[in-house]
Design an enzyme around this catalytic site. Structure first.
Site, PDB file in Angstrom:
ATOM      1  N   TYR A 160       0.823  -1.211   0.000  1.00 31.16           N
ATOM      2  CA  TYR A 160       0.000   0.000   0.000  1.00 31.16           C
ATOM      3  C   TYR A 160       0.857   1.261   0.000  1.00 31.16           C
ATOM      4  CZ  TYR A 160      -4.664  -1.946   0.733  1.00 31.16           C
ATOM      5  OH  TYR A 160      -5.867  -2.570   0.580  1.00 31.16           O
ATOM      6  N   LYS A 205       2.988 -15.288   2.112  1.00 36.39           N
ATOM      7  CA  LYS A 205       3.197 -16.011   0.851  1.00 36.39           C
ATOM      8  C   LYS A 205       4.695 -16.291   0.763  1.00 36.39           C
ATOM      9  CE  LYS A 205       1.680 -17.601  -3.145  1.00 36.39           C
ATOM     10  NZ  LYS A 205       0.762 -18.760  -3.254  1.00 36.39           N
ATOM     11  N   ASP A 237      -3.124 -18.070   0.039  1.00 34.70           N
ATOM     12  CA  ASP A 237      -4.125 -18.727  -0.819  1.00 34.70           C
ATOM     13  C   ASP A 237      -4.823 -19.846  -0.055  1.00 34.70           C
ATOM     14  OD1 ASP A 237      -1.652 -20.012  -0.778  1.00 34.70           O
ATOM     15  OD2 ASP A 237      -1.725 -20.664  -2.869  1.00 34.70           O
ATOM     16  N   ASP A 261      -6.269  -6.948   4.022  1.00 29.60           N
ATOM     17  CA  ASP A 261      -7.405  -6.289   3.373  1.00 29.60           C
ATOM     18  C   ASP A 261      -8.343  -7.340   2.797  1.00 29.60           C
ATOM     19  OD1 ASP A 261      -8.947  -4.220   2.139  1.00 29.60           O
ATOM     20  OD2 ASP A 261      -7.935  -4.673   0.244  1.00 29.60           O
ATOM     21  N   ASP A 265     -12.092  -8.935   4.529  1.00 32.27           N
ATOM     22  CA  ASP A 265     -13.376  -8.895   3.806  1.00 32.27           C
ATOM     23  C   ASP A 265     -13.997 -10.287   3.766  1.00 32.27           C
ATOM     24  OD1 ASP A 265     -13.387  -6.172   3.165  1.00 32.27           O
ATOM     25  OD2 ASP A 265     -14.023  -6.573   1.090  1.00 32.27           O
TER      26      ASP A 265
END
Ligand code: IPM
Ligand code: MG
Length: 370
Positions: A160, A205, A237, A261, A265
């Site tokens: 970000y 990751k 993932d 983020d 959600d």
């Protein structure tokens, strides 16, 4: 909500030596104003009941600030926030500003506030309220007795905030993390996990990214200071898949800015009631920013349809984390629980046999229950 949002205070509990609290209120765009108004009313009621005074200053940020001042986060807004004890935010953004270049969009206000106030830790509880058990889109046997996941998202670093550029027909964004940045968010997560079920999952990751390998090594190093907390790692993932396959395995998840983020959600959606979920963004000091997880929902803005509960519960988190007012926070959360138990619902959480109420009525009901 009831007691489900009783997240233990962070390592250095923010003390409440005085009874006058300054709150910067940023209604923002879309339904932001309607839901914020209700949370402000609830705070006023808390003030009266418990003898505190909340001095609230409204400031502009987001699309409305672009319209008025030509920038999403005017310096004056940031200054008022910096001089406040806490910030309550509704939502920013909307289709009206979608065609603006990336660095001029309303969302920049959020990034500027997070960075400007040093709010590196974003706490996003995904909790299924007892009265809303049927709301989850997942099968009842997958949900079991309910869900109570805390996503701890790093908020002021990573992709970000890394260098980015668009040049001709190419573009890039950079993901960068320092050990210090990882350590402070990991520490926050360990502390929270230690006060819950002592289970921490770090998501990365690391099979691909250097930042993730650094992340993992810092988390493992820190784990030695928290022997009572069981630490696990998972690739992002897989975590995304496990969240819908078997969400009950999760308790506290700590992860970087972008993975957080996305996963927050997902976690909020599996509770089926994104209109219910609060969030807190904290730094090392007392000041925090509190906002609902949902967005500005321009399609229902101004129609008295929005669910104000996420913002009201965010205000409760403010009472707890920034002001150290645990009893007051409990009272708000319990009031919300009572209103839901009575069967009152806004459209987003409506189900058969329940009573449909609007934004204002929902706010009034919470105040009544207080
Ligand atoms: C969130 C939002 C923001 C983010 C956007 C609006 C900048 O999605 O708070 O999760 O990506 O952080
Ligand atoms: Mg998001």
């Amino acid at each position: 909500m009831g007691n489900r949002y009783l997240i233990p205070p962070l390592p250095a509990p923010h003390s409440s030596l005085y009874m006058n609290y300054k709150i910067a209120v940023i209604p923002g765009d879309g339904i932001g104003r309607e839901v914020t108004v209700q949370a402000v009313e609830v705070l006023k009621a808390v003030g009266e009941k418990f003898g505190h005074s909340f001095e609230m200053t409204e400031v502009d940020a987001g699309g409305c600030a672009i319209d008025k001042y030509g920038e999403a986060l005017p310096q004056a807004t940031l200054e008022v926030c910096k001089q406040s004890d806490s910030v309550l935010l509704g939502a920013v953004g909307g289709p009206k500003w979608d065609t603006l270049p990336g660095n001029q969009r309303p969302e920049q206000a959020l990034l500027g506030l997070r960075k400007g106030l040093g709010l590196f830790a974003n706490l996003r509880p995904a909790v299924l309220h007892r009265a809303l058990k049927d709301a989850s889109p997942l099968k009842p046997e997958i949900i079991g007795d309910g869900l109570d996941i805390m996503v701890v998202r790093e908020l002021t670093g990573g992709i970000y905030f890394g260098a980015r550029e668009t040049k001709g027909n190419e573009a890039y964004d950079t993901m960068r993390y320092s050990e210090e940045e990882v350590e402070r968010i990991a520490r926050t997560a360990f502390e929270i996990a230690g006060k819950r079920n002592k289970k921490l999952l770090s998501v990365d990751k690391a099979n691909i990214l250097d930042t993730s390998r650094l992340w993992r090594s810092v988390v493992d190093k820190l784990a030695r200071e928290y022997p009572e907390v069981e630490v696990d790692h998972m690739y992002v993932d897989n975590a995304a898949m496990q969240l819908v396959r078997n969400p009950k395995q999760f308790d506290v998840i700590v992860t970087g800015n972008m993975f957080g983020d996305i996963l927050s959600d997902e976690a909020s959606m599996i509770t089926g009631s994104i209109g219910m979920l609060p969030s807190a963004s904290l730094g090392t000091g007392k000041i925090g920013m509190y906002e609902p997880v949902h967005g500005s929902a321009p399609d229902i803005a101004g129609q008295d349809k929005a669910n104000p509960l996420a913002t009201i519960v965010s205000a409760a988190m403010m009472l707890r984390y920034s002001f150290g007012l645990a009893a007051e926070a409990d009272a708000v959360e319990e009031a919300v629980g009572k209103v839901l138990d009575k069967g009152c619902r806004t459209g987003d959480i409506m189900s058969e046999g329940m009573k449909l109420v609007g934004t204002k009525e929902m706010g009034a009901l919470v105040i009544q229950a207080l």
